[in-house]
Design a protein around this motif. Structure first.
Motif, PDB file in Angstrom:
ATOM      1  N   TYR A  57       0.826  -1.208   0.000  1.00 54.19           N
ATOM      2  CA  TYR A  57       0.000   0.000   0.000  1.00 54.19           C
ATOM      3  C   TYR A  57       0.863   1.263   0.000  1.00 54.19           C
ATOM      4  O   TYR A  57       0.604   2.206  -0.753  1.00 54.19           O
ATOM      5  CB  TYR A  57      -0.930  -0.024   1.214  1.00 54.19           C
ATOM      6  N   TYR A  61       2.608   1.609  -3.319  1.00 54.05           N
ATOM      7  CA  TYR A  61       1.644   2.004  -4.340  1.00 54.05           C
ATOM      8  C   TYR A  61       1.409   3.508  -4.317  1.00 54.05           C
ATOM      9  O   TYR A  61       1.298   4.138  -5.370  1.00 54.05           O
ATOM     10  CB  TYR A  61       0.336   1.249  -4.122  1.00 54.05           C
ATOM     11  N   LEU A  62       1.355   4.093  -3.123  1.00 53.72           N
ATOM     12  CA  LEU A  62       1.121   5.531  -3.009  1.00 53.72           C
ATOM     13  C   LEU A  62       2.348   6.354  -3.393  1.00 53.72           C
ATOM     14  O   LEU A  62       2.214   7.499  -3.827  1.00 53.72           O
ATOM     15  CB  LEU A  62       0.687   5.888  -1.592  1.00 53.72           C
ATOM     16  N   LYS A  63       3.542   5.828  -3.217  1.00 50.89           N
ATOM     17  CA  LYS A  63       4.813   6.466  -3.588  1.00 50.89           C
ATOM     18  C   LYS A  63       4.971   7.868  -3.012  1.00 50.89           C
ATOM     19  O   LYS A  63       5.410   8.780  -3.685  1.00 50.89           O
ATOM     20  CB  LYS A  63       4.966   6.534  -5.112  1.00 50.89           C
ATOM     21  N   ARG A  64       4.631   8.049  -1.763  1.00 53.28           N
ATOM     22  CA  ARG A  64       4.779   9.375  -1.170  1.00 53.28           C
ATOM     23  C   ARG A  64       5.394   9.326   0.222  1.00 53.28           C
ATOM     24  O   ARG A  64       5.252  10.253   1.003  1.00 53.28           O
ATOM     25  CB  ARG A  64       3.436  10.099  -1.119  1.00 53.28           C
ATOM     26  N   GLN A 102       9.752   6.490  -1.249  1.00 54.47           N
ATOM     27  CA  GLN A 102       9.520   7.046  -2.583  1.00 54.47           C
ATOM     28  C   GLN A 102      10.814   7.022  -3.395  1.00 54.47           C
ATOM     29  O   GLN A 102      11.915   7.130  -2.827  1.00 54.47           O
ATOM     30  CB  GLN A 102       8.986   8.463  -2.487  1.00 54.47           C
TER      31      GLN A 102
END
Length: 125
Positions: free
Chosen positions: A53, A56-59, A120
């Motif tokens: 998760y 997937y968000l890469k932040r 990230q």
């Protein structure tokens, strides 16, 4: 150049929900089978879902992902403390202390791995 100078505030309610859901999963597993290997397997499943998760968000930076994973998995371990509390004193039960140290070590090691995977990617300007 997403969020170069903007610091995001963390939404801890999402991560508390992750922790509570994983604690419920660990509680159900621990109540059905008192094996530490099943509990570790459930924790690894939650680790992999959380890592996926966050990746997937890469932040997430490394330290932010580390804080989140440590909070979620420290909440997830708390049901284990209630199942081995049959001894008179916490310090007299060496087996209980070994299990807690083992779960703590696994939590820290897999939090490091989770944070390394979920961070990230570097941005080149």
């Amino acid at each position: 150049m997403n969020n170069l100078f903007l610091r995001e505030k963390e939404s801890w309610s999402i991560w508390l929900i992750w922790g509570i859901v994983s604690a419920i999963a660990v509680y159900i597993t621990a109540s059905q089978s008192h094996s530490i290997s099943h509990i570790v397997f459930i924790k690894l499943g939650v680790f992999s879902l959380l890592t996926w998760y966050m990746a997937y968000l890469k932040r997430f930076s490394f330290w932010r992902a580390m804080k989140i994973s440590l909070v979620v998995f420290s909440i997830a371990v708390t049901p284990v403390l209630f199942f081995n509390f049959d001894a008179l004193s916490l310090l007299k039960n060496a087996d209980f202390i070994k299990k807690i140290i083992f779960l703590l070590a696994i939590t820290v090691i897999f939090s490091l791995i989770c944070s390394l995977i979920a961070r990230q990617p570097k941005e080149y300007y």
